[in-house]
Design a protein around this motif. Structure first.
Motif, short mmCIF file in Angstrom:
data_model
loop_
_atom_site.label_atom_id
_atom_site.label_comp_id
_atom_site.label_asym_id
_atom_site.label_seq_id
_atom_site.Cartn_x
_atom_site.Cartn_y
_atom_site.Cartn_z
N VAL A 197 -5.43 3.50 -2.58
CA VAL A 197 -4.98 2.16 -2.98
C VAL A 197 -5.89 1.10 -2.37
O VAL A 197 -6.28 0.13 -3.04
CB VAL A 197 -3.51 1.94 -2.57
CG1 VAL A 197 -3.10 0.49 -2.81
CG2 VAL A 197 -2.60 2.88 -3.36
N GLY A 232 -4.03 1.11 -7.48
CA GLY A 232 -4.85 0.19 -6.72
C GLY A 232 -5.59 -0.81 -7.60
O GLY A 232 -5.67 -2.00 -7.28
N THR A 262 -9.47 1.09 -4.16
CA THR A 262 -9.47 0.55 -5.53
C THR A 262 -9.06 -0.91 -5.55
O THR A 262 -9.60 -1.71 -6.33
CB THR A 262 -8.54 1.37 -6.43
OG1 THR A 262 -7.27 1.54 -5.77
CG2 THR A 262 -9.13 2.72 -6.73
N ALA A 263 -8.09 -1.28 -4.71
CA ALA A 263 -7.66 -2.68 -4.68
C ALA A 263 -8.75 -3.58 -4.12
O ALA A 263 -8.78 -4.78 -4.44
CB ALA A 263 -6.39 -2.81 -3.84
N ASP A 264 -9.65 -3.04 -3.31
CA ASP A 264 -10.71 -3.84 -2.70
C ASP A 264 -11.87 -4.11 -3.65
O ASP A 264 -12.75 -4.90 -3.34
CB ASP A 264 -11.21 -3.14 -1.43
CG ASP A 264 -11.82 -4.13 -0.44
OD1 ASP A 264 -11.23 -5.21 -0.26
OD2 ASP A 264 -12.86 -3.82 0.15
N ALA A 290 -3.16 -3.55 -8.75
CA ALA A 290 -2.79 -4.53 -7.73
C ALA A 290 -3.97 -5.37 -7.27
O ALA A 290 -3.78 -6.45 -6.70
CB ALA A 290 -2.17 -3.82 -6.52
N GLY A 291 -5.19 -4.89 -7.51
CA GLY A 291 -6.37 -5.60 -7.05
C GLY A 291 -7.09 -6.34 -8.16
O GLY A 291 -6.70 -7.44 -8.55
N PRO A 297 -6.02 -11.53 -6.37
CA PRO A 297 -5.40 -10.20 -6.35
C PRO A 297 -4.04 -10.20 -5.67
O PRO A 297 -3.79 -11.00 -4.76
CB PRO A 297 -6.41 -9.36 -5.56
CG PRO A 297 -7.14 -10.34 -4.71
CD PRO A 297 -7.20 -11.61 -5.49
N LEU A 312 -3.15 -7.63 -4.01
CA LEU A 312 -3.48 -6.95 -2.76
C LEU A 312 -4.97 -7.09 -2.52
O LEU A 312 -5.78 -6.63 -3.33
CB LEU A 312 -3.07 -5.47 -2.84
CG LEU A 312 -3.30 -4.62 -1.60
CD1 LEU A 312 -2.42 -5.11 -0.45
CD2 LEU A 312 -2.97 -3.15 -1.90
N ASP A 313 -5.35 -7.73 -1.42
CA ASP A 313 -6.76 -7.94 -1.07
C ASP A 313 -7.02 -7.36 0.32
O ASP A 313 -6.88 -8.06 1.33
CB ASP A 313 -7.09 -9.43 -1.10
CG ASP A 313 -8.58 -9.69 -0.97
OD1 ASP A 313 -9.33 -8.73 -0.67
OD2 ASP A 313 -9.02 -10.84 -1.15
N ILE A 350 0.84 -1.21 0.00
CA ILE A 350 0.00 0.00 0.00
C ILE A 350 0.87 1.25 0.00
O ILE A 350 0.63 2.19 -0.77
CB ILE A 350 -0.95 -0.02 1.21
CG1 ILE A 350 -2.00 -1.12 1.04
CG2 ILE A 350 -1.64 1.34 1.38
CD1 ILE A 350 -2.82 -1.38 2.28
N TRP A 409 -4.96 -7.55 -11.37
CA TRP A 409 -4.09 -8.68 -11.07
C TRP A 409 -4.92 -9.96 -10.89
O TRP A 409 -4.49 -11.04 -11.28
CB TRP A 409 -3.29 -8.37 -9.81
CG TRP A 409 -2.15 -9.32 -9.56
CD1 TRP A 409 -2.22 -10.57 -9.03
CD2 TRP A 409 -0.77 -9.10 -9.84
NE1 TRP A 409 -0.98 -11.15 -8.95
CE2 TRP A 409 -0.07 -10.26 -9.45
CE3 TRP A 409 -0.06 -8.03 -10.38
CZ2 TRP A 409 1.31 -10.38 -9.57
CZ3 TRP A 409 1.32 -8.14 -10.50
CH2 TRP A 409 1.99 -9.31 -10.11
#
Length: 642
Positions: free
Chosen positions: A300, A49, A303-305, A52-53, A63, A65-66, A23, A56
């Motif tokens: 981040v 974000g 958006t990654a979530d 990475a989420g 992901p 990043l979760d 992050i 990916w």
């Protein structure tokens, strides 16, 4: 491939340390890249974000990043505290005197246009985007926000001036906390109603809770300002104490009623902003650093979530219709109705179009979207549009930043609302030499702003009729109050060389490194080894070895500024031959462009060019002849003096 599997294994283990590192790296990396490319940071952070989420996840199956899986129940408190600090920052900018300065149009836009935009936006979110009424009302409240973080770069880019620039600037500052408060009020009523309680009673209790939160924030503000004034806290503890007190204020207000902590921290920031603390600028600097970290992290995380399914569901005709209605109906009607009679037709047309959403809009949308999803799980009602709030918020941000960024300049020029004259010079550091230099530039019809943080040092500049800016140009206050569209060149002439270097580095990304200047530090040809490195300094003004001390010393010896216009008969070579001593400081080319002389930047001369020099007064000066024949061979050499 082996390395990728290891990376995915690390992520799959829900490594909290890895997630925090990702992050921070993605958020600050996006901020740095935005600075290098001069691109909107908000867009790049969102892209980081998404990459990475959900992106990916589409490529690798899960992901990189979760946040939901990694942080679990801690995710909402993390986002809530981050939003609280961001809103405190917004409150810290808002001074009541600023609202008075903003004018009638902004006041009417805030007190009448804001609620109108909220109402119209709710209709758009429900009927166009397809959100349920609860989600639509909460989301529309947040969409009232137009923050200064996105407005200020657009104004500099478009050279917008006058009332439209002031309107956009102050609307963004004032609306930062207002839109969030709309969302807080709507969410609280919805939350209580979803639990089967009386809506009327809920409304009354919400007003009481909001009042308690406001009083709590005001109490914290008065207590902190009193502690600072009385010297009850050491200097090194002030900034950390502010940060800790924000969290405490938020936590205490949350004990009274959920989400009233946002009201409390906003009131806390506003109280401090209006307390006239002498050291508030230092606290703002610390707050800026913390806010950058939190904003980067929130973007981040939000958006990654997102999941590919949520994004796919948001990419539909309803989203497109919502964007069209918000851009072409809600914003224009809100501005035109609220400001009727206070703006001209052209101003209303421009301001009805420009309304980019920024950091606060996305952060607060993410928070309340999560809260509504939680209510759906535990309450009697299901809010069908809650999971669409974050994608819609990002859609608004991307659309408005891109569209308004590319159109504000051409539209402002087409309507005649952009500055037509060439941008001038920002002179930082008021002293006897810099003021005389500024007078010479102004006499040559170059727009000049003299900036200094000391009121007394600026007095001679004001008496000379120069435009002045009182404040530290490196501060956030200057970012808001200083008209950046008026200058394209920055000259740092304070007595502190390190400060001059900081000023040059601050403005280099904005105006270009080739347009930031400062004096030489050492009277020798080599730069002092203890000084700031040459790569971190501005370009050298005049020549190497020409220092501030030397210039002031020569000024006391009688040296003065003069302006000399060259002709086809009186050339630069003749000018230089008549002045074996002295320095050429600047040249104004026949097309009106300003060239500051220095190493590898010599005066070019030519018919119609004007030379600004600093030289001994006793040297021979060619006087302008009255007869036509003589005037063809003479310069117009005009000394600049008090």
């Amino acid at each position: 491939m082996f390395e990728t599997n290891l990376l995915l294994a690390a992520v799959g283990s829900d490594s909290l340390i890895f997630a925090c590192a990702m992050i921070g790296a993605l958020g600050l990396g996006a901020q740095w890249l935005a600075w290098r490319l001069q691109a909107p940071a908000i867009v790049l952070m969102a892209l980081a974000g998404l990459a990475a989420g959900p992106l990916w996840q589409v490529i690798w199956g899960e992901p990189l990043l979760d946040p939901s899986a990694t942080f679990g129940d801690l995710l909402r408190p993390i986002v809530s505290l981050s939003v609280a600090v961001i809103l405190f920052e917004g409150g810290l900018i808002l001074k009541f005197e600023n609202l008075r300065d903003a004018g009638a149009a902004v006041r009417r836009m805030v007190f009448f246009g804001g609620p109108l935009a909220w109402f119209l936006g709710s209709l758009a979110a429900h009927y166009a985007a397809g959100l349920d009424w609860a989600s639509a009302i909460v989301f529309a409240g947040v969409m009232v926000v137009t923050g200064p973080t996105v407005i200020m770069p657009l104004m500099r880019q478009s050279k917008l001036s006058g009332r439209p620039a002031q309107f956009l600037k102050w609307e963004g500052i004032v609306n930062d906390p207002v839109g969030a408060l709309f969302a807080v009020a709507a969410y609280e009523i919805i939350r209580v109603a979803s639990q089967g309680e009386s809506t009327l009673g809920a409304g009354i209790w919400i007003l009481i809770a909001a009042g308690i939160g406001t009083l709590l924030g005001i109490a914290f503000g008065f207590a902190m300002s009193r502690a600072f004034r009385e010297g009850w806290t050491p200097e090194y503890l002030k900034a950390p104490l502010i940060f800790a007190s924000i969290i405490l204020c938020y936590a205490l207000a949350e004990e009274v009623e959920h989400e009233t902590g946002l009201v409390a921290v906003t009131a806390y920031g506003m109280t401090l902003a209006n307390s006239r603390l002498a050291d508030l600028s230092e606290l703002r600097k610390f707050k800026e650093d913390i806010a950058v970290l939190l904003v980067s992290g929130v973007f981040v995380i939000l958006t990654a979530d997102l999941t590919p399914s949520i994004i796919k569901s948001a990419l539909n005709i309803n989203t497109l219709m919502f964007l069209i209605v918000m851009l072409f109906v809600v914003r224009p009607l809100s501005v035109w109705i609220a400001t009727a009679g206070t703006l001209s037709r052209k101003e209303a047309l421009l301001l009805g179009w420009i309304a980019p959403r920024g950091i606060v809009a996305v952060a607060v949308s993410g928070l309340f979207g999560t809260l509504l999803v939680d209510l759906s799980r535990e309450g009697r009602f299901y809010f069908s549009g809650a999971d669409q709030i974050v994608p819609l918020a990002f859609a608004m941000v991307f659309t408005t930043v891109v569209l308004h960024g590319f159109t504000i300049g051409p539209l402002a020029r087409r309507l005649g609302l952009a500055r037509s004259e060439k941008p001038g010079v920002l002179l930082v550091g008021a002293n006897s030499w810099s003021i005389e230099f500024a007078k010479a530039l102004k006499a040559s019809k170059i727009d000049v702003i003299m900036a200094d943080s000391n009121y007394r040092r600026l007095r001679p500049a004001r008496e000379a009729g120069l435009d002045t800016f009182l404040g530290e140009v490196l501060s956030e206050d200057a970012e808001i109050k200083l008209d950046h569209s008026r200058f394209a060149t920055v000259i740092a002439l304070s007595t502190n060389d390190s400060h001059n270097a900081l000023v040059c580095n601050q403005f280099a990304p904005e105006v270009g490194r080739h347009r930031v200047f400062q004096l030489s530090l050492s009277e020798g040809d080599d730069v002092d080894e203890k000084s700031v490195g040459s790569s971190a300094r501005g370009r050298t003004l005049i020549r190497r070895g020409r220092t501030y001390d030397g210039l002031v010393r020569d000024q006391y010896r009688g040296w003065t500024f003069s302006r000399t216009r060259l002709t086809d008969k009186y050339t630069l070579e003749q000018y230089l031959a008549e002045r074996p001593k002295g320095d050429i400081v600047a040249e104004i080319r026949p097309d009106g462009s300003l060239v500051l002389v220095g190493p590898s930047r010599e005066a070019r001369g030519g018919e119609g060019a004007t030379i600004i020099s600093f030289a001994p007064e006793q040297q021979p000066v060619r006087q302008t002849q009255t007869d036509t024949a003589a005037s063809d061979n003479a310069s117009t050499d005009t000394p600049i003096s008090d």
